[in-house]
Motif scaffolding. Sequence first.
Motif, short mmCIF file in Angstrom:
data_model
loop_
_atom_site.label_atom_id
_atom_site.label_comp_id
_atom_site.label_asym_id
_atom_site.label_seq_id
_atom_site.Cartn_x
_atom_site.Cartn_y
_atom_site.Cartn_z
N LEU A 37 0.82 -1.21 0.00
CA LEU A 37 0.00 0.00 0.00
C LEU A 37 0.86 1.26 0.00
O LEU A 37 0.47 2.29 -0.56
N ARG A 38 2.04 1.21 0.60
CA ARG A 38 2.92 2.37 0.60
C ARG A 38 3.35 2.72 -0.82
O ARG A 38 3.46 3.89 -1.18
N ALA A 39 3.59 1.70 -1.63
CA ALA A 39 3.97 1.94 -3.01
C ALA A 39 2.81 2.54 -3.79
O ALA A 39 2.99 3.47 -4.58
N VAL A 40 1.61 2.02 -3.55
CA VAL A 40 0.43 2.54 -4.23
C VAL A 40 0.22 4.01 -3.89
O VAL A 40 -0.04 4.83 -4.77
N ARG A 41 0.35 4.36 -2.62
CA ARG A 41 0.21 5.76 -2.21
C ARG A 41 1.26 6.64 -2.87
O ARG A 41 0.98 7.76 -3.29
N ALA A 42 2.48 6.13 -2.94
CA ALA A 42 3.59 6.94 -3.46
C ALA A 42 3.42 7.29 -4.93
O ALA A 42 3.80 8.38 -5.37
N ILE A 43 2.85 6.37 -5.71
CA ILE A 43 2.71 6.60 -7.16
C ILE A 43 1.26 6.88 -7.54
O ILE A 43 0.87 6.74 -8.69
N ARG A 44 0.47 7.34 -6.58
CA ARG A 44 -0.95 7.54 -6.79
C ARG A 44 -1.29 8.58 -7.85
O ARG A 44 -2.40 8.62 -8.36
#
Length: 302
Positions: free
Chosen positions: A202-209
């Motif tokens: 989820l941290r990756a998803v947030r970062a490249i949102r």
Amino acid sequence: MDDLELTHREARISTAGAEIANEVWGDMAFSHSLLCQVNLPYRNPGDHVREYTRTTGKVSLHLQAGAVLTPGGLRGWRRVGLPYGARARLLLLHLCSLAVKQKSPVVETEASFTAFCRKLGIATNGRNQKTVRDQINRMSAVSMRLGWAEGHQMMVFQGMIFEGITAVFTDHPDQLPIWSSEVRFSPRFYQSLSQHAVPLDLRAVRAIRHSARALDTYCWLASRLWRVKKPTRIRWTSLQYQFGSPSQDRRSFKNAFRRALAQVLAVYPTAQVETVRGGLMLRNSPPPIDPKDGGLQLMLDG
């Protein structure tokens, strides 16, 4: 895009990448393995466009736009366009994640619309809320056909992603729903999702949102890399059909894809992906996050 906004994005991606590389535990998100291979539209094709098709390898997606009930139902149904862009992807990822984690086709969502936006790191100003509401309407009404090959057979899912949505309206008759307090996935889609869920960090998803293409590339690599048996080259032609448009200028596509890929690799540090002459080279890599670490036993199928 101004320099300040770019700097914020770079810092966000760098921070997330450092946490992931240092194996600091993070929460999981989930997508359907087939939706990791075929993508929604990147931009609004126009509300007059009622159908959209995308084919990648043995998987094909066909979307048909629908209609939503007007507030109070006093004026019947209103046609809405196809879901598109980063917001639609974040919304679908969020709801799929809730269904997998709650182990139920009926998911209770946040009562607060603001809480939903903040969970995904979306600013809660009026413009952003309106954009996400619009994608909720589009996603709730779209009809999907998803076909794929299994051996000598062609398998097809067709129907609505969501069987039902309970929406909360404001007092103003012309305003969109604030949020849905309950979302019911169609039984067939939920069954397929529960068997073919791909774990994401989820941290990756947030970062490249901010980038629909980066989100698509991340999901694709998360689904693909752990299944690579030997070094596999993917040609630029195939990548352009999957992450761009056949009519797009090749140099323009390459530049856009390379930017998205660089952001993805920053938040997926164990991904063994190399740009080579003619395309990309993929090598066997671990999933971005291990579902067993979170106590979940899922079938990672493709």
